[in-house]
Design a protein around this motif. Structure first.
Motif, PDB file in Angstrom:
ATOM      1  N   VAL A 118      -7.314 -21.196  -6.252  1.00 46.44           N
ATOM      2  CA  VAL A 118      -6.803 -21.121  -4.882  1.00 46.44           C
ATOM      3  C   VAL A 118      -6.318 -22.481  -4.401  1.00 46.44           C
ATOM      4  O   VAL A 118      -7.021 -23.484  -4.512  1.00 46.44           O
ATOM      5  CB  VAL A 118      -7.927 -20.581  -3.953  1.00 46.44           C
ATOM      6  CG1 VAL A 118      -7.499 -20.620  -2.495  1.00 46.44           C
ATOM      7  CG2 VAL A 118      -8.303 -19.162  -4.364  1.00 46.44           C
ATOM      8  N   LYS A 119      -5.101 -22.494  -3.827  1.00 51.05           N
ATOM      9  CA  LYS A 119      -4.581 -23.737  -3.231  1.00 51.05           C
ATOM     10  C   LYS A 119      -5.037 -23.816  -1.777  1.00 51.05           C
ATOM     11  O   LYS A 119      -5.609 -24.790  -1.350  1.00 51.05           O
ATOM     12  CB  LYS A 119      -3.048 -23.722  -3.318  1.00 51.05           C
ATOM     13  CG  LYS A 119      -2.378 -24.975  -2.803  1.00 51.05           C
ATOM     14  CD  LYS A 119      -0.954 -25.121  -3.348  1.00 51.05           C
ATOM     15  CE  LYS A 119      -0.021 -24.077  -2.756  1.00 51.05           C
ATOM     16  NZ  LYS A 119       1.332 -24.137  -3.298  1.00 51.05           N
ATOM     17  N   GLU A 120      -4.796 -22.726  -1.029  1.00 52.04           N
ATOM     18  CA  GLU A 120      -5.209 -22.714   0.371  1.00 52.04           C
ATOM     19  C   GLU A 120      -5.710 -21.321   0.731  1.00 52.04           C
ATOM     20  O   GLU A 120      -5.041 -20.326   0.445  1.00 52.04           O
ATOM     21  CB  GLU A 120      -4.017 -23.077   1.279  1.00 52.04           C
ATOM     22  CG  GLU A 120      -4.432 -23.360   2.697  1.00 52.04           C
ATOM     23  CD  GLU A 120      -3.239 -23.583   3.625  1.00 52.04           C
ATOM     24  OE1 GLU A 120      -3.460 -23.595   4.844  1.00 52.04           O
ATOM     25  OE2 GLU A 120      -2.101 -23.712   3.130  1.00 52.04           O
ATOM     26  N   ASP A 121      -6.902 -21.284   1.342  1.00 51.48           N
ATOM     27  CA  ASP A 121      -7.485 -20.002   1.730  1.00 51.48           C
ATOM     28  C   ASP A 121      -7.185 -19.744   3.198  1.00 51.48           C
ATOM     29  O   ASP A 121      -7.682 -20.467   4.075  1.00 51.48           O
ATOM     30  CB  ASP A 121      -9.007 -20.032   1.483  1.00 51.48           C
ATOM     31  CG  ASP A 121      -9.602 -18.638   1.562  1.00 51.48           C
ATOM     32  OD1 ASP A 121      -9.016 -17.776   2.260  1.00 51.48           O
ATOM     33  OD2 ASP A 121     -10.649 -18.405   0.930  1.00 51.48           O
ATOM     34  N   MET A 122      -6.347 -18.722   3.460  1.00 56.02           N
ATOM     35  CA  MET A 122      -5.972 -18.452   4.847  1.00 56.02           C
ATOM     36  C   MET A 122      -6.652 -17.184   5.355  1.00 56.02           C
ATOM     37  O   MET A 122      -6.214 -16.574   6.313  1.00 56.02           O
ATOM     38  CB  MET A 122      -4.452 -18.336   4.942  1.00 56.02           C
ATOM     39  CG  MET A 122      -3.771 -19.653   4.588  1.00 56.02           C
ATOM     40  SD  MET A 122      -2.014 -19.472   4.241  1.00 56.02           S
ATOM     41  CE  MET A 122      -1.990 -18.908   2.569  1.00 56.02           C
ATOM     42  N   GLY A 123      -7.710 -16.757   4.655  1.00 60.07           N
ATOM     43  CA  GLY A 123      -8.429 -15.546   5.076  1.00 60.07           C
ATOM     44  C   GLY A 123      -7.993 -14.375   4.226  1.00 60.07           C
ATOM     45  O   GLY A 123      -8.305 -14.326   3.032  1.00 60.07           O
TER      46      GLY A 123
END
Ligand code: UTP
Length: 297
Positions: free
Chosen positions: A177-182
């Motif tokens: 994962v690079k960015e977890d936005m939900g």
């Protein structure tokens, strides 16, 4: 790039060895959960998501699948004559319009990536969905519909993602994962079936994808990977290598792995219990079975 997804590929060319001897003559996708074959659940989900063109990648011995979606005039006439209109309606819901469904043969089971690549000419230059019918997902809003709605905002490519315990990571493609936005995560890498301690996250990819047509070009260049098969995961990873967006989508719903015997049995119990016409009697039966087992122990 157009973000409406109207085409879906159903790769159904696998050998289904985990269900031998049944799959010696019955395609896995025709096996039934209660009274509907696995493929019907997949088609219904695709329809709900707005899919108009259904592309099956099949293989030798899958003729029953083609027959299943054909109109059965004789059966329809018999039901009509006998006044069995509810059964007639059920039967009609399995009919597909002429031209909506296409069958392509995968001549050798070279892997999921290769199966998807076989449909490249039908997909042309449009984003497309891939549905693996042995992943059955019970959800209020069908999983692919959730994904199509999210994809209209994000573009790129999108895979359905599900949290799994670390000891199960080696059965799945796992997301880095690079960015977890939900609900949505952006992805920087994918690892196919890593050992538990090498999984980059606890998010596993399951059998729903929305893919950019560039994936087909990537598949052109991909060599055989894990298991000596052409892996779809490798072609998706290539998107990230070339700086194109890939997202994981945490869908809401319960997924059943109907490619395994245990998963198939669990799904049968869950779908049987959920049916208003069968649930109460079935539930009573299950409770009595559990009581009997407990008493015997
Ligand atoms: P699986 O890994 O479940 O393989 O494929 P399988 O052959 O269906 O079953 P087992 O492992 O022998 O029991 C995942 C999906 O990819 C398709 C399968 O039909 C299934 O929907 N597939 C796999 C192909 O279409 N072609 C292939 O070469 C491999």
């Amino acid at each position: 790039m157009k973000r409406r997804v109207t085409k879906a590929i159903f790769p159904v060319a696998g050998l289904g060895t985990r269900f031998l001897p049944a799959t010696k003559s019955v395609p896995k996708e025709i096996m039934t959960l209660v009274d509907r074959p696995l493929i019907q659940y997949a088609i219904d989900e695709a329809r709900a998501a707005g899919i108009k063109e259904f592309i099956f990648v099949t293989s030798r011995g899958k003729g029953a699948l083609e027959d299943y979606f054909d109109h059965s005039n004789e059966l329809e006439n018999t039901l009509r004559k006998k006044g069995k209109m509810d059964l007639l309606e059920t039967l009609k819901s399995t009919n597909m319009d002429s031209g909506a469904i296409a069958y392509i043969r995968q001549h050798k089971a070279l892997g999921l990536g290769h199966a998807v690549w076989c449909a490249r000419r039908l997909v042309a230059n449009e984003p497309f969905a891939v549905i693996l019918p042995d992943d059955v997902i019970a959800a209020e809003k069908p999983c692919l519909q959730q994904m199509v709605e999210a994809y209209e905002e994000t573009g790129g490519s999108m895979v359905a993602a599900m949290e799994v315990p670390s000891e199960k990571a080696s059965s799945y493609g796992m997301l880095d994962v690079k960015e977890d936005m939900g609900t949505i995560v952006s992805v920087k890498g994918m690892v196919e079936k890593p050992p538990a301690d090498e999984a980059p996250s606890n998010l596993a990819v399951i059998g729903r994808y929305i893919l950019s047509p560039k994936i087909m070009q990537n598949l052109n260049k991909i060599d055989r990977g894990a298991g000596d098969e052409i892996q779809l995961t490798d072609a998706i990873a290539q998107e990230m290598n070339e700086d194109r967006d890939v997202f994981g989508y945490r869908f809401s719903g319960q997924r059943y792995d109907c490619g395994t015997k245990a998963g198939f049995l669990q799904a049968t119990v869950a779908f049987g219990l959920a049916r208003p016409d069968l649930g109460p009697e079935f539930s009573e039966y299950l409770e009595s079975m559990v009581a009997l087992r407990n008493a015997a122990q």
